[in-house]
Write an enzyme that holds these catalytic residues in place. Structure first.
Site, PDB file in Angstrom:
ATOM      1  N   LYS A  78      24.453 -27.958   3.005  1.00  0.00           N
ATOM      2  CA  LYS A  78      24.320 -27.241   4.274  1.00  0.00           C
ATOM      3  C   LYS A  78      22.975 -27.611   4.904  1.00  0.00           C
ATOM      4  CE  LYS A  78      24.759 -22.360   5.763  1.00  0.00           C
ATOM      5  NZ  LYS A  78      24.955 -20.974   5.268  1.00  0.00           N
ATOM      6  N   SER A 153      28.954 -18.705   7.506  1.00  0.00           N
ATOM      7  CA  SER A 153      28.261 -19.740   8.221  1.00  0.00           C
ATOM      8  C   SER A 153      28.304 -21.112   7.551  1.00  0.00           C
ATOM      9  CB  SER A 153      26.790 -19.328   8.416  1.00  0.00           C
ATOM     10  OG  SER A 153      26.123 -19.262   7.175  1.00  0.00           O
ATOM     11  N   SER A 177      28.758 -15.993   3.531  1.00  0.00           N
ATOM     12  CA  SER A 177      28.807 -17.338   4.113  1.00  0.00           C
ATOM     13  C   SER A 177      29.253 -18.463   3.200  1.00  0.00           C
ATOM     14  CB  SER A 177      27.443 -17.710   4.679  1.00  0.00           C
ATOM     15  OG  SER A 177      27.353 -17.197   5.974  1.00  0.00           O
TER      16      SER A 177
HETATM   17  N1  GLN Z   1      28.821 -13.537   8.778  1.00  0.00           N
HETATM   18  C1  GLN Z   1      27.605 -12.934   8.304  1.00  0.00           C
HETATM   19  C2  GLN Z   1      26.549 -12.990   9.382  1.00  0.00           C
HETATM   20  O1  GLN Z   1      26.870 -13.431  10.426  1.00  0.00           O
HETATM   21  C3  GLN Z   1      27.151 -13.595   7.060  1.00  0.00           C
HETATM   22  C4  GLN Z   1      26.409 -14.848   7.274  1.00  0.00           C
HETATM   23  C5  GLN Z   1      25.826 -15.415   6.037  1.00  0.00           C
HETATM   24  O2  GLN Z   1      26.221 -15.060   4.919  1.00  0.00           O
HETATM   25  N2  GLN Z   1      24.863 -16.272   6.222  1.00  0.00           N
HETATM   26  O3  GLN Z   1      25.432 -12.608   9.207  1.00  0.00           O
END
Ligand code: GLN
Length: 485
Positions: A78, A153, A177
């Protein structure tokens, strides 16, 4: 079977027997990335040259009898992991041309094993999102159906593994994420216990929740990846100095005496029928395999989304203060004075979701509101953690859906942040509690969208979590199905 259809463990065997070289494997993957990335947009940076040089070094190590688990295997990360000499953007304009002078610890550890880094993966900007649509580099697409989001994400981390552009990848999970995109793309994703893997060199979103983890084709590969990255790191004071188990040798298939809890608050209104059915069938499979299934309660579940979106945004507002045009990346030009430079840089550099969260978080931390919002959320967090610890008094693991629905269409929720936030309901509590969990394939909806199963484990008991996941995987075929791309 082509080279890119093999798992990490299978490729390891072929490399060790010298049936194929790391350079050949890497070339096959780089060709595949070149052929499929225009459609999927999973990579922000493709490492054509450095990857081949790393593959040559890996071949030398193999020839010298010094191969380790990941030597010569093409892995992608990532774009939130700092990588020395390679661009690290966090999918933001504000870090568009940022090149870190050092490697994140997770990257350093896979490099020590001479893994080959094939590229940096698309994601939601600063890891804020559930669909990969908040990327300054455009959305990544789901390899199962390109009209669908891959989740977020770590959308690129899951989609690249599902599309066989990398044998495994690294992601981060602050509120789901790793697990949610893994579910949407039918691959395996693990969020380790907070403190199990070093966060050093990982661009911070919400520091008390962020955790690094692997995305892989199957559970054995997941164990191999976790083995490589887990463990204490003096450079991250939140990493914990407890022994790391031998995850692979724990994959015994034995579930005798294992107790699995189904939290009743996770099977309520709003859960898609196909997802419910798939998860219930998985529970039946576990019964068949000898586990005992027990209903449990996590009574504070309904507060988790609100609690998370206060704590995460508060921490984000403070973490993102460092992007001011002075030290990193973008700096606005023709500005009048220092404050104007800050303002113009941040206005131009951050996308709208990131701005929304900085404002929300700054508000929650402001004097007069701190006690009512941030402090209250911290107290609720303790209750949520306690829910899990109570449940783990009577069960060894919990079984739940990963997301309330299968992957949604690109554009479907992008203008409705609340709907997007609510879809994190099953993953967020785990981060608030700080424990470990994973997502593994468990079926498809009637319209052929992948469905994931979440297993939640006791803090620092990734070994039981992986063993539980592995037994199910051995008894089913879901992980063998491949996206047609
Ligand atoms: N969807 C969650 C957010 O928008 C989790 C994102 C993540 O785990 N980085 O914060």
């Amino acid at each position: 079977m082509t080279v890119y259809d093999l798992t990490l463990a299978e490729l390891r065997a072929k490399l060790d027997k010298r049936e194929i070289s790391a350079v050949e494997v890497t070339k096959t993957y780089l060709d595949r990335i070149a052929a499929t990335n225009p459609a999927l947009n999973t990579f922000i940076t493709i490492c054509n040259e450095t990857a081949l040089a790393e593959a040559q070094a890996a071949d030398q190590a193999i020839a010298a009898g010094k191969a380790q688990a990941l030597t010569g295997l093409p892995i992608a990360a990532k774009d939130i992991f700092n990588t020395a000499g390679l661009r690290t953007t966090c999918a933001s304009r504000i870090l568009d041309n940022y090149v870190s002078p050092y490697d994140a610890t997770a990257i350093a550890r896979i490099k020590e094993q001479k893994a080959v880094i094939v590229g940096k993966l698309n994601m939601d900007e600063f890891a804020m999102g559930s669909s990969n649509e908040n990327s300054a580099f455009g959305p990544a697409r789901n390899p199962w159906n390109q009209d669908l989001v891959p989740g977020g994400s770590s959308g690129g981390s899951a989609a690249s593994v599902a599309a066989r552009q990398a044998v495994a990848s690294l992601g981060t999970d602050t509120g789901g994420s790793i697990r949610q995109p893994a579910a949407h793309c039918s691959v395996v994703g693990l969020k380790p216990t907070y403190g199990r893997v070093s966060r050093y060199g990982v661009i911070a979103y919400a520091s008390s929740l962020d955790q690094v983890g692997p995305v892989t084709r199957d559970v054995r590969d997941c164990a191999l990846m976790l083995q490589a990255i887990a463990g204490y790191d003096p450079a991250d004071s939140t990493s914990v100095n407890t022994p790391v188990a031998d995850y692979q040798s724990n994959l015994t298939g034995d579930l005798k005496g294992l107790k699995i809890g189904l939290p009743k608050e996770y099977f309520v209104e709003g859960l898609d029928d196909d997802v419910r059915k798939a998860v219930e069938l998985a529970a039946d499979k576990y019964r068949e395999l000898g586990a005992e299934i027990i209903e449990v309660s996590l009574p504070h579940t309904s507060y988790a989304v609100a609690c998370y979106y206060l704590i995460a945004t508060a921490e984000a507002s403070s973490n993102l203060a460092r992007y001011d045009g002075v030290r990193y990346g973008l700096r606005a030009e023709n500005t009048e004075n220092l404050v104007d430079m800050y303002m113009q840089t941040r206005a131009a550099g951050f996308g709208s979701e990131v701005k929304r969260r900085i404002m929300l978080g700054t508000y929650a931390l402001s004097s007069g509101y701190y006690d009512a919002y941030y402090l209250k959320a911290q107290k609720v967090r303790t209750l949520i953690r306690q829910d899990f610890l109570n449940a783990f008094e009577s069960v060894d693991a919990l079984l739940t859906p990963v997301a309330p629905t299968p992957a949604f269409a690109l554009g479907e929720k992008v203008n409705d942040p609340l709907q997007m936030y609510l879809s994190d309901i099953y993953t967020i509590p785990v981060n608030l509690a700080g424990t470990c969990a994973m997502s593994l394939p468990c079926g498809f909806s009637t319209d052929e969208r992948p469905i994931g199963l979440q297993l939640i484990g006791k803090p620092f008991d990734e070994a039981t979590l992986l063993r539980t996941a592995h037994a199910y995987e051995q008894a089913t075929d879901w992980h063998k199905k491949q996206a047609n791309i």
